[in-house]
Design a protein around this motif. Structure first.
Motif, PDB file in Angstrom:
ATOM      1  N   CYS A 152       0.626  -1.285   0.104  1.00  0.00           N
ATOM      2  CA  CYS A 152      -0.011   0.094  -0.024  1.00  0.00           C
ATOM      3  C   CYS A 152       1.539   1.455   0.081  1.00  0.00           C
ATOM      4  O   CYS A 152       1.870   1.325   1.015  1.00  0.00           O
ATOM      5  CB  CYS A 152      -0.847   0.446   1.547  1.00  0.00           C
ATOM      6  SG  CYS A 152      -2.038   1.648   1.194  1.00  0.00           S
ATOM      7  N   THR A 192      -0.355   4.303  -0.172  1.00  0.00           N
ATOM      8  CA  THR A 192      -1.816   5.481   0.069  1.00  0.00           C
ATOM      9  C   THR A 192      -0.669   6.772   0.609  1.00  0.00           C
ATOM     10  O   THR A 192      -0.451   6.047   1.972  1.00  0.00           O
ATOM     11  CB  THR A 192      -3.105   4.807   0.380  1.00  0.00           C
ATOM     12  OG1 THR A 192      -3.157   4.128  -0.750  1.00  0.00           O
ATOM     13  CG2 THR A 192      -4.125   6.589   0.207  1.00  0.00           C
ATOM     14  N   LEU A 240      -1.807   8.497   3.283  1.00  0.00           N
ATOM     15  CA  LEU A 240      -3.035   8.867   4.729  1.00  0.00           C
ATOM     16  C   LEU A 240      -2.639   9.521   4.997  1.00  0.00           C
ATOM     17  O   LEU A 240      -1.586  10.180   5.688  1.00  0.00           O
ATOM     18  CB  LEU A 240      -2.572   7.046   4.876  1.00  0.00           C
ATOM     19  CG  LEU A 240      -3.371   6.221   4.674  1.00  0.00           C
ATOM     20  CD1 LEU A 240      -3.128   4.949   5.357  1.00  0.00           C
ATOM     21  CD2 LEU A 240      -4.323   6.062   3.524  1.00  0.00           C
ATOM     22  N   ALA A 254      -4.430   4.077  10.154  1.00  0.00           N
ATOM     23  CA  ALA A 254      -5.065   4.464   9.181  1.00  0.00           C
ATOM     24  C   ALA A 254      -4.944   2.938   8.979  1.00  0.00           C
ATOM     25  O   ALA A 254      -3.513   3.101   8.516  1.00  0.00           O
ATOM     26  CB  ALA A 254      -5.749   5.129   8.300  1.00  0.00           C
ATOM     27  N   CYS A 274      -3.576   0.607   6.114  1.00  0.00           N
ATOM     28  CA  CYS A 274      -2.967   0.752   4.834  1.00  0.00           C
ATOM     29  C   CYS A 274      -3.325  -0.226   3.789  1.00  0.00           C
ATOM     30  O   CYS A 274      -2.750  -1.181   4.206  1.00  0.00           O
ATOM     31  CB  CYS A 274      -1.216   0.629   4.589  1.00  0.00           C
ATOM     32  SG  CYS A 274      -0.624   1.798   3.110  1.00  0.00           S
ATOM     33  N   LYS A 288      -3.911  -1.604   0.063  1.00  0.00           N
ATOM     34  CA  LYS A 288      -4.425  -1.524  -1.258  1.00  0.00           C
ATOM     35  C   LYS A 288      -5.716  -1.853  -1.624  1.00  0.00           C
ATOM     36  O   LYS A 288      -6.076  -3.253  -2.090  1.00  0.00           O
ATOM     37  CB  LYS A 288      -3.341  -1.832  -2.503  1.00  0.00           C
ATOM     38  CG  LYS A 288      -3.256  -1.447  -4.111  1.00  0.00           C
ATOM     39  CD  LYS A 288      -1.568  -1.507  -4.547  1.00  0.00           C
ATOM     40  CE  LYS A 288      -1.722  -3.496  -4.916  1.00  0.00           C
ATOM     41  NZ  LYS A 288      -0.629  -3.199  -5.541  1.00  0.00           N
ATOM     42  N   GLU A 322      -9.508   7.311  -0.781  1.00  0.00           N
ATOM     43  CA  GLU A 322     -10.473   7.469   0.786  1.00  0.00           C
ATOM     44  C   GLU A 322      -9.270   6.100   1.895  1.00  0.00           C
ATOM     45  O   GLU A 322      -8.789   5.931   0.988  1.00  0.00           O
ATOM     46  CB  GLU A 322     -11.735   6.603   0.590  1.00  0.00           C
ATOM     47  CG  GLU A 322     -12.789   7.213  -0.110  1.00  0.00           C
ATOM     48  CD  GLU A 322     -12.719   7.177  -2.130  1.00  0.00           C
ATOM     49  OE1 GLU A 322     -13.376   7.873  -2.240  1.00  0.00           O
ATOM     50  OE2 GLU A 322     -11.829   6.466  -2.081  1.00  0.00           O
ATOM     51  N   TYR A 323      -9.828   6.284   2.883  1.00  0.00           N
ATOM     52  CA  TYR A 323      -9.416   5.264   4.098  1.00  0.00           C
ATOM     53  C   TYR A 323     -10.425   5.175   4.736  1.00  0.00           C
ATOM     54  O   TYR A 323     -11.278   5.959   5.413  1.00  0.00           O
ATOM     55  CB  TYR A 323      -7.711   5.520   4.115  1.00  0.00           C
ATOM     56  CG  TYR A 323      -7.461   7.110   4.744  1.00  0.00           C
ATOM     57  CD1 TYR A 323      -7.988   7.305   6.515  1.00  0.00           C
ATOM     58  CD2 TYR A 323      -6.792   8.474   3.913  1.00  0.00           C
ATOM     59  CE1 TYR A 323      -7.555   8.589   7.120  1.00  0.00           C
ATOM     60  CE2 TYR A 323      -7.709   9.249   4.997  1.00  0.00           C
ATOM     61  CZ  TYR A 323      -7.868   9.267   6.045  1.00  0.00           C
ATOM     62  OH  TYR A 323      -7.539  10.577   6.611  1.00  0.00           O
ATOM     63  N   GLU A 363     -10.246   4.558   9.117  1.00  0.00           N
ATOM     64  CA  GLU A 363      -9.289   4.560  10.068  1.00  0.00           C
ATOM     65  C   GLU A 363      -9.809   4.289  11.587  1.00  0.00           C
ATOM     66  O   GLU A 363     -10.635   4.460  11.980  1.00  0.00           O
ATOM     67  CB  GLU A 363      -9.460   5.955  10.444  1.00  0.00           C
ATOM     68  CG  GLU A 363     -10.063   6.640  10.024  1.00  0.00           C
ATOM     69  CD  GLU A 363     -10.224   8.366  10.391  1.00  0.00           C
ATOM     70  OE1 GLU A 363      -8.814   9.266  10.276  1.00  0.00           O
ATOM     71  OE2 GLU A 363     -10.641   9.065  11.428  1.00  0.00           O
ATOM     72  N   HIS A 396     -12.754  -5.644   4.857  1.00  0.00           N
ATOM     73  CA  HIS A 396     -12.068  -3.976   4.473  1.00  0.00           C
ATOM     74  C   HIS A 396     -12.523  -4.203   3.193  1.00  0.00           C
ATOM     75  O   HIS A 396     -12.568  -2.645   3.032  1.00  0.00           O
ATOM     76  CB  HIS A 396     -10.528  -3.691   4.394  1.00  0.00           C
ATOM     77  CG  HIS A 396      -9.601  -2.646   4.255  1.00  0.00           C
ATOM     78  ND1 HIS A 396      -9.831  -2.223   2.899  1.00  0.00           N
ATOM     79  CD2 HIS A 396      -9.575  -0.913   4.640  1.00  0.00           C
ATOM     80  CE1 HIS A 396      -9.524  -0.751   2.170  1.00  0.00           C
ATOM     81  NE2 HIS A 396      -9.005  -0.572   3.673  1.00  0.00           N
ATOM     82  N   TRP A 422     -15.120  -1.384   1.131  1.00  0.00           N
ATOM     83  CA  TRP A 422     -14.717  -1.116   0.220  1.00  0.00           C
ATOM     84  C   TRP A 422     -15.907  -1.251  -1.274  1.00  0.00           C
ATOM     85  O   TRP A 422     -16.143   0.071  -1.818  1.00  0.00           O
ATOM     86  CB  TRP A 422     -13.370  -1.256  -0.056  1.00  0.00           C
ATOM     87  CG  TRP A 422     -12.279  -0.493  -1.046  1.00  0.00           C
ATOM     88  CD1 TRP A 422     -12.207  -0.575  -2.494  1.00  0.00           C
ATOM     89  CD2 TRP A 422     -11.490   0.392  -0.971  1.00  0.00           C
ATOM     90  NE1 TRP A 422     -11.768   0.249  -3.144  1.00  0.00           N
ATOM     91  CE2 TRP A 422     -11.499   1.075  -2.576  1.00  0.00           C
ATOM     92  CE3 TRP A 422     -11.846   1.826  -0.008  1.00  0.00           C
ATOM     93  CZ2 TRP A 422     -10.920   2.785  -2.460  1.00  0.00           C
ATOM     94  CZ3 TRP A 422     -10.852   2.579  -0.452  1.00  0.00           C
ATOM     95  CH2 TRP A 422     -10.491   2.964  -1.631  1.00  0.00           C
ATOM     96  N   ASP A 434     -12.564   7.925   6.621  1.00  0.00           N
ATOM     97  CA  ASP A 434     -12.199   8.758   6.769  1.00  0.00           C
ATOM     98  C   ASP A 434     -12.828  10.516   6.818  1.00  0.00           C
ATOM     99  O   ASP A 434     -13.349  11.086   7.022  1.00  0.00           O
ATOM    100  CB  ASP A 434     -10.918   9.263   6.045  1.00  0.00           C
ATOM    101  CG  ASP A 434     -10.610   8.798   4.794  1.00  0.00           C
ATOM    102  OD1 ASP A 434     -11.763   8.699   4.506  1.00  0.00           O
ATOM    103  OD2 ASP A 434     -10.622  10.452   4.062  1.00  0.00           O
TER     104      ASP A 434
END
Length: 382
Positions: free
Chosen positions: A278, A280, A282, A287, A289, A291, A302-303, A305, A335, A339, A379
């Motif tokens: 990952c 990203t 952040l 948060a 991480c 991918k 987006e993420y 947390e 996750h 997502w 988030d």
């Protein structure tokens, strides 16, 4: 050394000759750096004797022992089994199909490499053939001398597999193995899809595997090779660095952490480097991480947390809009499911599944909320 007629009981340990590794029963703790516990589900494992990390190998990852009654033994055929009160024995290995009768005795020995080896002992105490070894059955850690790749006899892949969570060593979502295309690189798969590539690995060149810091102190030797039994990758530490204890650990989020402990008579120096698939950027360092691929409603920036507190639905209730009770679902699975669902804004991960909350639900911050229960919130949700 363990011989037929002997038992290794829950409170005992088998120590390698040089005192490098120990084999015994343990209870996983919350993180890989916390001390091993004695209360809770019990597992047979191997860990570095003087370093506080989780075991590098687990003998019964799928079936735990409920109490401290477990005992390891070996029979005259070289089969390792864990016996326990009021439950069926757990087999650590199987007698190979078609195995001929043994000419002598057998024994199980823990080596300073971390390999647990069942070997035939011929008359006069002469070591015979290897009947089984833990290095052929890795769990979530790759050690020097351990081979991952393709077994040409059984037609099966030998790979490193993440745990489902830090407390449950059931095989999880990620798998580290040899690139089947023939390229000299390693791949991490997430539920069967390629998640990360090491790039071409050479003894001197760079790759996506983070080793820059440790290369200043130790020399790696990477080996891509094949024989009549196996096509494989292995790594070793050159002899000049023989005091180094090295491991590659695949965590529950698909991240590879390379740890090298340089020991001397007076102290130990740690070098730990992580290769994160990952990338990203952040805003919240805590948060998750992982991918993920962009979807119709997620751009990829987006993420989720972690927050201390709980969710309330549209009717001011505490019930999630969906609960998945799959025993093989870990944090990364929860996750990924959230997502891909455009209505999902938060989730919780449990040892026995995931639960999710949809748009319109509210997050209520509460510091005194169950310390073991974290809510992962998108988030953008305030």
């Amino acid at each position: 050394m363990l011989k037929p007629g002997q038992q290794l009981r829950d409170w005992e340990q088998l120590i390698s000759v040089g005192g490098i590794f120990a084999l015994g029963f343990f209870t996983p703790k919350e993180s890989s750096t916390s001390e091993l516990g004695s209360a809770g589900p019990r597992y047979l494992g191997i860990w570095p004797q003087r370093i506080p990390i989780n075991p590098v190998w687990v003998g019964n990852p799928i079936e735990s022992i409920s109490d401290s009654s477990g005992a390891l033994s070996i029979d005259t055929n070289g089969v390792l089994k864990i016996t326990q009160e009021n439950a069926f024995p757990i087999l650590v290995n199987q007698r190979p199909a078609g195995q001929l009768s043994l000419a002598g005795n057998v024994s199980a020995t823990l080596l300073d490499s971390g390999n647990f080896v069942v070997r035939e002992i011929r008359p006069g105490g002469v070591p015979g053939r290897v009947l089984w070894q833990s290095f052929d059955h890795p769990t979530n850690t790759l050690l020097p001398g351990m081979k991952i790749g393709f077994n040409l006899r059984t037609k099966k892949e030998v790979s490193v597999t993440s745990w489902i969570s830090d407390q449950v060593p059931v095989p999880g979502a990620f798998r580290l193995g040899l690139d089947p295309s023939g390229a000299n690189q390693l791949l991490v798969w997430r539920r069967g899809e390629i998640y990360w590539s090491s790039g071409i690995l050479t003894n001197n060149g760079s790759s996506h595997l983070t080793l820059e810091l440790s290369r200043h102190y130790i020399d790696y030797e990477f080996k891509f090779d094949s024989n009549k039994y196996m096509k494989y990758f292995s790594y070793s530490i050159k002899e000049a660095n023989s005091s180094v204890l090295s491991s590659w650990f695949l965590d529950t989020l698909g991240q590879i952490t390379v740890t090298n402990v340089l020991s001397s008579n007076e102290s130990s120096n740690w070098i730990s480097e992580s290769s994160e698939p990952c990338k990203t950027d952040l805003k919240n360092s805590s948060a998750i991480c992982i991918k993920e691929k962009p979807t119709a409603c997620r751009k990829g920036s987006e993420y989720f947390e972690p927050r201390r507190g709980y969710m309330m639905d549209n009717n001011n209730g505490y019930y999630p809009f969906y609960y998945d009770d799959s025993l093989s679902a870990g944090l990364s699975d929860c996750h990924g499911n959230c997502w891909r669902n455009c209505s999902c804004i938060a989730f919780q991960a449990f040892p026995d599944g995931c639960q999710y909350w949809e748009k319109g639900s509210k997050f209520v911050h509460y510091d005194s909320f169950n310390s073991n229960l974290i809510t992962y919130v998108l988030d953008s949700v305030k």
